[in-house]
Write a protein that holds these residues in place. Structure first.
Motif, PDB file in Angstrom:
ATOM      1  N   THR A   1       0.785  -1.237   0.000  1.00 42.98           N
ATOM      2  CA  THR A   1       0.000   0.000   0.000  1.00 42.98           C
ATOM      3  C   THR A   1       0.816   1.285   0.000  1.00 42.98           C
ATOM      4  OG1 THR A   1      -0.018  -0.112   2.398  1.00 42.98           O
ATOM      5  CG2 THR A   1      -1.918  -1.047   1.236  1.00 42.98           C
TER       6      THR A   1
ATOM      7  N   SER B   1       1.456   2.701   2.837  1.00 46.29           N
ATOM      8  CA  SER B   1       1.012   3.383   4.063  1.00 46.29           C
ATOM      9  C   SER B   1       1.961   3.135   5.237  1.00 46.29           C
ATOM     10  CB  SER B   1      -0.378   2.868   4.457  1.00 46.29           C
ATOM     11  OG  SER B   1      -0.256   1.525   4.918  1.00 46.29           O
TER      12      SER B   1
ATOM     13  N   ASP C   1       1.844   0.708   7.082  1.00 49.57           N
ATOM     14  CA  ASP C   1       1.123  -0.010   8.135  1.00 49.57           C
ATOM     15  C   ASP C   1       0.903  -1.452   7.717  1.00 49.57           C
ATOM     16  OD1 ASP C   1       0.855   2.094   9.919  1.00 49.57           O
ATOM     17  OD2 ASP C   1      -0.929   2.851   8.864  1.00 49.57           O
TER      18      ASP C   1
ATOM     19  N   SER D   1       1.893  -0.274  13.031  1.00 48.52           N
ATOM     20  CA  SER D   1       2.871   0.315  12.126  1.00 48.52           C
ATOM     21  C   SER D   1       4.018  -0.660  11.899  1.00 48.52           C
ATOM     22  CB  SER D   1       3.398   1.638  12.688  1.00 48.52           C
ATOM     23  OG  SER D   1       4.434   1.376  13.615  1.00 48.52           O
TER      24      SER D   1
END
Lengths: 276, 945
Positions: B548, B550, B552, B566
């Motif tokens: 992604t 992100s 995360d 995370s």
């Protein structure tokens, strides 16, 4: 056909397909390794090929017995196609797991009837006498009386190559049958005890080692096969199977020690010649 | 309906083997045994269909009989053994698949074995036989008489994601929680997790906590090898040296970086180290350990050990081409009184481990070409199972960088409860309750599924269908996906993964160590092609989600959020450990050696560490792929031990270049001096490699440390000393370490194994036609000794055989390369007919092994170099090789070897092995040891030669 196309069958668990393809290539054929899924889907036809080679491995993990499930696939899906190939006189060779599958499918020693439900088998390849997988080099003699037409050029010659199997003990349902296999020329290869000492490397590579029958003695006969039988053929002579791996002795450097001769390449050359 | 089918053969080799093995495990009175395969078939259809199924695939009519719905009469004590529910059962799966082909669509199969044990047997003997030979209760159940069918459950359960409260727990409660959930995390680590989730103002989910435990496990992040360590080293002379270590792993890496040869492609980065083979191809090499699983379930542990290391090589996009293994067991003749409770007897352990390795490697079609077996009482409860794999890859083809938007794709086997907690379990010591608590950690392999993955990955790599690849090993998807998405973040959906059976909770799916799976980062545009490829090779593929960007880690199951944390905390939140270590050198001892006699050499040849391992090695296929040049056993009878394996990786290509694999280990030395052990093991690996024609200028090394509990300072002290030895070894030999592995916590009830370092070496033989082995000497050849003995007997087989109490070990070589370069040049020039290194049992055993392999006699006079004759014959000092060479090459060898070589005798036609000792090697003295070749063969092989 200058370079006949040879079908090398791959099913889940086949692992000496590359070795077999190399032997075929060196012998002048064109190997096509084809996954059973492609045959089943009709992408590739067995009879577009000039010979069929079923190589070694552990088809379907041999979970139901060596070659057993591959035999079922062969009969259910390709029985007629293989019968047609044989009727055209094209060679079929099964090595190790391929031999086991041909025996269990009823193609060896035959006669093969593709549409029957259940095979009435009289011979089998079962657990080695010591109950263990075994890998070692052996010496084979191509039987002088062998019926197979494509093995004729090799009659009474020796092949040296490794065995690597756990279920290679050739057994028949009776002594009479063993006798009959021999008298009708269906025994193709027998384990031998080499009698010559390793020769000096200065000798020409055409020199052939001498031998006598293994007489059931381990390790020359590595698995306890009856009458030292390492391989057989069918009555038509087109279908041949053996447990040892001649495809692993096609270069001189593959041979583990001194003695010269006994290359397995001759077998593949005979197969390619017959496929032409 | 359910039908019970029983299949049996009157004369099965298995039954004969059981009868023969019974007395060896202490069960007297077994005279006969009938073995049957039992199938429970649950199906809708006619009985005739079952009859057909039996005839088609279950029964071999030439050697077997079948009973459908009935049973053969039970003779003697009849017991049945079946896999526990959920244990991989390939036989049942293949049977169900065959049934589908025959029109029995919904047949379910369960398998069992029946043993009718006959003879004069008490119930206690039957129980003993069952436990020792027939059943492993970790994966199987058994009973006397018929056992009911066990089908995996079909019941699904509601999906649950459970929060684990951490807020407010004190250190003790955190420690208890870690122990109860098998997390193997210490209180510092638990506290870091507590703080992180405190800052998010929520509890972690079960899956989050488990993921942290896996990712932070010793197995995955090598906490000890990256810890700050202070070592206090007390020398025998009273001197005390304190050394501070920022990271043992860092020190090993620096040793490699300092060398950085041009042919080094990748070290310590990926799952396997990579070196150049030629301009077009690279070689990948990795050795792993699978000790803890093998201790519980020898077959399955070793089986999946091979499966795992082969995937490591596959994870650098290499086609696996060969396997190795090194095994350490307790003594086979260990009496019952000396057996720790709850442990498999070494004989059973060996049988299972060897069968497991053979099963997996043979079925993958990989030759097993190099290895070793060591027996020592310290390994009784903690056997060591080192599994290695070599791979070949086209240079520049491997990619290991996932891109944002790539799909996270899993290929291979289905997910079950197999092996949950494997990574954390192998990061803890074992005791008598281990079997009960971590039974689920055991996996059984399925090599044919892995074979499918190999075929797919090779073609997918060639076609450029992925940007990154890794294997699913310890920690399952949690480690594989967590590691691969480390710099990007991922969004994963678990509900699409095919399961072996229903009822798994999301955390179990995420953590499962079900074998035979690879994870790939696949560009969206390549997914279709990869799907087709997988379908062609009968490999299942699941699109799990995407990378992604992100940062995360997000994992979902349907509407449930399973994990949301995370990547930064997952990978950088682990507090570093600070450890202290102590090593005390032993005081030198006075050693009096036994007098010489002919029987001595025979006793050495029959010692378990020296005697032939053919009974093990011939169960491995060492010919498949057709590339084998030097095999494990050599000579015209195939019973001379080879020094190393030589393989031609590209059998079809014109090149004469070949690969050489060798190994060295000397755990007995490590008991006295782990630093010397590292250097001596390294030397052994190198001289083995040189002996077959390997180039000493181009050797890559792997380290594998197996040790006890590193939180105990004495264990850690030995480990640090061994690492110091490796670092010094890399420098002295100018050979980089390209990969390594540590397996710690090899302890049982507080007793540690002898700290054991395996050095594996990978090299190149420039011309395979010049490769030689230990069995090619010919009558009349000169015999040369390269190198001198150091004299010290500490850690030698001689010390073990005669309980000499020696504590001083041989001195490592200060400048090893010159002699090896000279030997290599001679071998490449074709001037040497045969070479063999002096290892276990020293020079005398090396000579005897050469004579056995070549089946000719020899007569030598050994220079004693100031030692007594026993020490000169049997010491295991480094740097020594025996060469045989034709007489007419004498001047060339003398000139080239210079001070490193001495002519000690010749190969003879008289079939006698005669070894004399002399301080003046020019003059031959009376033989000190003289045995016949036939006696030597018998002692070494236990067979009439």
């Amino acid at each position: 056909m200058a370079q006949p196309p040879i079908l090398i069958l791959h099913s889940s668990g086949t692992n000496r397909d590359g070795d077999a393809a190399q032997a075929i290539r060196l012998a002048g054929g064109v190997p096509h390794i084809v996954h059973l899924n492609h045959l089943r889907r009709g992408d590739v036809q067995i009879n577009d090929h000039a010979a069929l080679l079923i190589p070694g491995g552990f088809s379907y993990a041999d979970a139901l017995g060596a070659g057993q499930r591959l035999a079922l696939e062969l009969r259910l899906w390709f029985g007629e196609a293989v019968a047609e190939l044989v009727s055209r006189g094209k060679p079929v060779l099964g090595i190790c797991n391929g031999f086991q599958a041909l025996v269990r499918a009823g193609l060896l020693p035959g006669p093969f009837e593709p549409n029957t439900h259940v095979v009435n088998r009289q011979v089998t390849l079962t657990e080695n006498a010591n109950g263990l997988f075994e890998c070692r080099w052996v010496t084979l003699r191509v039987e002088p009386t062998v019926r197979s037409s494509w093995l004729q050029p090799l009659k009474d010659t020796l092949i040296r190559c490794p065995v690597a199997h756990g279920e290679g003990r050739f057994v028949t349902s009776s002594d009479d049958l063993t006798q009959e296999l021999q008298t009708s020329g269906l025994v193709a290869f027998r384990y031998q005890t080499p009698t010559t000492q390793p020769t000096q490397p200065t000798q020409p590579t055409s020199a052939c080692p001498q031998s006598s029958d293994a007489r059931g003695l381990y390790p020359a006969n590595p698995n306890g096969s009856v009458a030292d039988i390492a391989g057989i053929c069918d009555r038509s002579g087109a279908v041949v199977g053996l447990m040892p791996h001649p495809e692993n002795h096609v270069f001189d450097w593959q041979r583990p020690h001194g003695a010269v001769g006994g290359s397995g390449l001759a077998l593949f050359e005979a197969l390619v010649e017959a496929a032409k | 309906m359910t039908v019970r089918v029983t299949v049996g053969a009157p004369l099965s080799p298995l039954a004969a083997a059981l009868v023969a093995a019974a007395p060896l495990v202490g069960a007297e009175g077994l005279q006969n045994c009938d073995v049957y395969r039992v199938y429970h078939l649950d199906f809708d259809g006619a009985r005739t269909q079952i009859e057909r199924l039996c005839a088609e695939v279950l029964v071999d009519p030439v050697v077997e009989q079948v009973w459908i719905g009935t049973e053969p009469p039970r003779l003697g004590h009849s017991i049945e053994v079946a896999p526990l529910a959920g244990v991989t059962d390939v036989e049942a799966r293949e049977l169900e698949s065959a049934a589908r082909q025959l029109g029995l669509r919904n047949l379910r199969a369960a398998t069992a074995r029946r043993y009718d044990l006959q003879g004069n047997l008490t119930n206690e003997t039957v129980a003993l036989l069952s436990r020792r030979l027939l059943v492993n209760e970790t994966i199987e159940q058994w009973s006397t008489g018929a056992l009911p069918a066990v089908f995996p459950s079909r019941i699904s359960v509601p999906t649950e994601v459970v929060a684990v409260p951490l807020r407010g727990l004190d250190d003790r409660e955190l420690a208890d929680l870690s122990k109860a959930r098998l997390l193997s995390l210490d209180t510092h680590e638990m506290r870091a997790i507590q703080e992180y989730f405190g800052s998010l103002a929520r509890h972690p989910t079960d899956a989050e906590l488990e993921t942290l435990a896996q990712t932070w496990s010793e197995h995955c992040v090598h906490k000890t090898f990256t810890a700050e360590i202070e070592l206090l080293h007390s020398k025998a002379n009273g001197q005390r040296i304190v050394s501070r270590h920022k990271s043992l792993l860092g020190e090993l890496r620096q040793a490699t970086e300092a060398l950085n040869p041009w042919w080094l492609r990748s070290a310590f980065v990926d799952d396997a180290g990579i070196v150049a083979f030629d301009d077009d191809f690279d070689l990948a090499f990795k050795v792993e350990t699978h000790n803890h699983p093998s201790a519980l379930e020898p077959f399955g542990g070793a089986n999946t050990g091979i499966g795992g290391v082969v995937r490591d090589v596959l994870a650098v996009s290499a086609r696996p081409i060969a396997c190795t293994n090194v095994l350490c067991f307790g003594p086979e003749d260990l009496s019952d009184e000396r057996m720790p409770r709850g442990v498999h007897h070494p004989r059973r352990m060996r049988e299972g481990v060897v069968a497991g390795i053979a099963d997996y490697a043979n079925k993958l079609g990989l030759p097993t070409l190099n290895g070793a077996v060591v027996y020592h009482e310290g390994y009784t409860a903690n056997p060591l199972v080192y599994c290695g794999a070599l791979g070949l890859l086209r240079h520049g083809k491997h990619r290991n960088s996932a891109q944002v938007g790539d799909r996270v794709v899993c290929i291979g086997g289905r997910v079950g409860r197999d092996g949950i907690h494997g990574a954390t379990f192998s990061s803890a010591s074992m005791d008598t309750t281990t079997v009960d608590t971590v039974g689920a950690a055991v996996q059984i392999g399925d090599p044919i599924t892995e074979k499918g993955c190999i075929e797919v990955v090779e073609r997918a790599c060639e076609a450029g269908l992925y940007n990154a690849i890794t294997d699913c090993g310890a920690g399952g998807l949690s480690s594989a996906v967590g590691e691969m998405g480390k710099h990007l973040g991922v969004d994963i959906h678990l509900e699409g993964l095919p399961l072996k059976y229903p009822g798994l909770q999301p955390w179990e799916i995420w953590l499962s160590e079900a074998q035979e799976r690879m994870v790939l980062a696949v560009p969206h545009s390549a997914l279709g092609a990869l799907r087709e490829l997988c379908a062609d090779w009968d490999v299942e593929l699941t699109d799990l989600g995407s990378f992604t960007g992100s940062n995360d880690l997000v994992v979902r199951h349907g509407d449930h959020t399973v994990i949301n944390m995370s990547m930064d905390f997952l990978h950088h939140g682990l507090p570093r450990r600070k450890l202290s270590a102590i090593w005390v050198d032993p005081l030198p001892s006075l050693v009096s050696t036994p007098g010489l006699g002919d029987a001595l050499l025979l006793e050495f040849l029959a010692h378990p560490d020296i005697a032939s391992k053919e009974d093990i090695v011939r169960r491995y296929d060492h010919e498949v792929r057709g590339g084998s040049v030097v095999r494990p056993y050599v000579g015209q009878h195939g019973d001379g031990p080879a020094d190393a394996a030589v393989i031609k990786p590209l059998t079809s290509a014109d090149t004469t270049r070949a690969v050489v694999l060798s190994n060295g280990l000397c755990p007995r030395v490590g008991v006295h001096d782990p630093y010397a052990m590292a250097l001596l093991a390294l030397d052994e690996a190198v001289r083995n490699l040189v002996a077959v024609g390997g180039d000493p200028n181009r050797v890559a090394l792997l380290d594998n440390f197996c040790w006890g509990d590193p939180t105990k300072s004495d264990r850690l002290g030995g480990l640090v000393r061994a690492v110091q030895g490796c670092v010094e070894g890399a420098r002295r030999y100018a050979m980089p370490f390209i990969s390594g592995k540590d397996s710690l916590f090899n302890e049982y009830e507080g007793r540690a194994i002898p700290g054991t370092l395996l050095i594996s070496a990978l090299g190149v033989v420039p011309d395979l036609h010049r490769a030689i082995n230990s069995a090619q000497m010919r009558v009349g050849d000169d015999l040369w000794l390269v190198g001198w003995g150091s004299g010290a007997l500490g850690g030698s087989v001689a010390d073990a055989l005669y309980a000499l109490g020696a504590t001083q070990v041989p001195s490592p070589l200060a400048d090893p390369l010159p002699r090896y370069r000279r030997v290599h040049a001679l071998i490449m020039a074709g001037l040497v007919s045969s070479a063999h290194d002096c290892s276990d049992g020293g020079l005398a055993v090396a000579l005897a092994e050469m004579a056995i392999g070549a089946r000719c006699g020899l007569a030598v006079t050994v220079p004693t170099d100031g030692e007594d004759a026993f020490t000169a014959f049997f010491n295991e000092g480094p740097g020594r090789l025996v060469l045989s060479a034709p007489r007419h090459n004498r001047d060339a060898l003398a000139a080239s070897l210079g001070r490193f070589g001495r002519l000690i005798g010749a190969a003879t036609a008289d079939e006698l092995i005669s070894i004399a000792a002399s301080n003046d090697h020019a003059e031959r003295s009376t033989p000190s040891i003289s045995i016949s070749l036939a006696e030597a063969v018998l002692a070494f092989t236990k067979r009439i030669g």
